[in-house]
Design an enzyme around this catalytic site. Structure first.
Site, short mmCIF file in Angstrom:
data_model
loop_
_atom_site.label_atom_id
_atom_site.label_comp_id
_atom_site.label_asym_id
_atom_site.label_seq_id
_atom_site.Cartn_x
_atom_site.Cartn_y
_atom_site.Cartn_z
N LEU A 172 0.80 -1.23 0.00
CA LEU A 172 0.00 0.00 0.00
C LEU A 172 0.83 1.28 0.00
O LEU A 172 0.38 2.34 0.42
CB LEU A 172 -0.96 0.02 1.21
CG LEU A 172 -1.89 -1.17 1.35
CD1 LEU A 172 -2.72 -1.04 2.61
CD2 LEU A 172 -2.80 -1.27 0.14
N SER A 173 2.07 1.16 -0.46
CA SER A 173 2.95 2.33 -0.48
C SER A 173 3.12 2.86 -1.89
O SER A 173 2.99 2.13 -2.86
CB SER A 173 4.30 1.94 0.11
OG SER A 173 5.24 2.96 -0.12
N ILE A 174 3.42 4.18 -1.97
CA ILE A 174 3.70 4.77 -3.28
C ILE A 174 5.19 5.11 -3.38
O ILE A 174 5.61 5.84 -4.26
CB ILE A 174 2.85 6.03 -3.55
CG1 ILE A 174 3.06 7.09 -2.45
CG2 ILE A 174 1.38 5.67 -3.65
CD1 ILE A 174 2.52 8.46 -2.83
N ILE A 175 5.97 4.56 -2.44
CA ILE A 175 7.42 4.80 -2.45
C ILE A 175 8.13 3.59 -3.05
O ILE A 175 8.04 2.49 -2.52
CB ILE A 175 7.95 5.10 -1.04
CG1 ILE A 175 7.23 6.33 -0.48
CG2 ILE A 175 9.46 5.32 -1.08
CD1 ILE A 175 7.69 6.77 0.89
#
Ligand code: PLP
Ligand code: NAG
Length: 258
Positions: A172-175
């Site tokens: 669930l990360s955008i990194i």
């Protein structure tokens, strides 16, 4: 007040700081698991205080899993306005329970008012930027941004993986965390933030597929130059992002098959 310190002015046995998106790798703490553990260990709600630092992810979680909720025994949440929302100057919001605000507030004599900030004053312009950004995007706009960012992060990760470059994205990360590009000039040109042998790309709402494609193709091309005669090798990042995500010459075999 975006800072995460000074969230409570009362003594509590167990202050807990949860992160919703660590700064470099974007790892997210599972508040439900932590509450479960506290319960199992016999901690009643008056003995702990949970602060949620959701600087980047606070505007995403409502559209992902609704993990942060005041229906749960948490004390406060902070979000930054200059991250996901893109406000042009640093600003943030701290949401906490009324009882804590009342307790924190003091009468600031020279403004003849009750105030809960450290300095007794605050920026009046930044709330307008926040309001503007929130109302311009609206709930659906934000939801669309979240979806797009998650998809783009996955796209970037998949493309790098296919190109044999070490890469990892937390759930669930955008990194997107990748191996540090060898050339300083490349790092500078793309303004990559680096730690040890890692670099990261935060796939924000303004990032387009075209930008990602340019980044990927330039990296792939330059990498061929950096590592062409076998004198230099791509760094091993297994200790930092996991052996299964590392494409260095030693871990390559597992990487390709996974
Ligand atoms: C950016 C960030 C901060 C700092 O927030 P500011 O609003 O920039 O002061 C704190 N915690 C996390 C997890 C962050 O990503
Ligand atoms: C409010 O402050 C008082 C005195 O400082 C303290 O005893 C009390 O526990 C505080 N209550 C809360 C909810 O923080």
């Amino acid at each position: 007040m975006p800072r995460t310190s000074v969230v409570c002015n009362f003594l509590v046995e167990l202050p807990i700081f949860l992160l919703f998106g660590t700064t470099f790798k974007g790892a997210i703490d599972d508040v439900d698991v932590i509450l479960e553990i506290l319960k199992d260990c016999g901690y009643s709600q008056d003995r702990f205080y949970i602060h949620c630092d959701a600087a980047l992810c606070g505007l995403m979680t409502p559209f992902i899993n609704n993990m942060i909720s005041f229906k749960k025994p948490i004390g406060s949440v902070t979000i930054s306005g200059h991250k996901f929302l893109g406000c042009p100057m640093p600003c943030g919001v701290q949401i906490t329970r009324k009882s804590y605000i009342n307790n924190l507030s003091t009468n600031v004599e020279y403004i003849a008012s009750m105030d809960a900030t450290i300095s007794g004053s605050r920026n009046g312009l930044t709330p307008i930027f926040l309001w503007y950004s929130l109302s311009a995007k609206g709930q659906f706009g934000l939801q669309k941004d979240v979806k797009k960012c998650l998809e783009n992060a996955k796209y970037l990760k998949d493309r790098l993986q296919q190109a044999g470059i070490s890469v990892m994205v937390n759930e669930l990360s955008i990194i997107v965390v990748l191996e540090r590009p060898r050339d300083h000039e490349f790092v500078r040109r793309w303004q990559l933030s680096c730690v040890k042998d890692m670099a990261h790309v935060i796939v924000m709402p303004g990032i387009t597929r075209e930008m990602l494609d340019n980044f990927i193709s330039e990296l792939v091309q330059q990498r061929k130059q950096w590592y062409k005669d076998g004198k230099a090798e791509a760094p091993c990042v297994a200790d930092d992002i996991g052996a299964q995500n590392c494409a260095c010459s030693y871990h390559k075999i597992d990487y390709i098959s996974s």
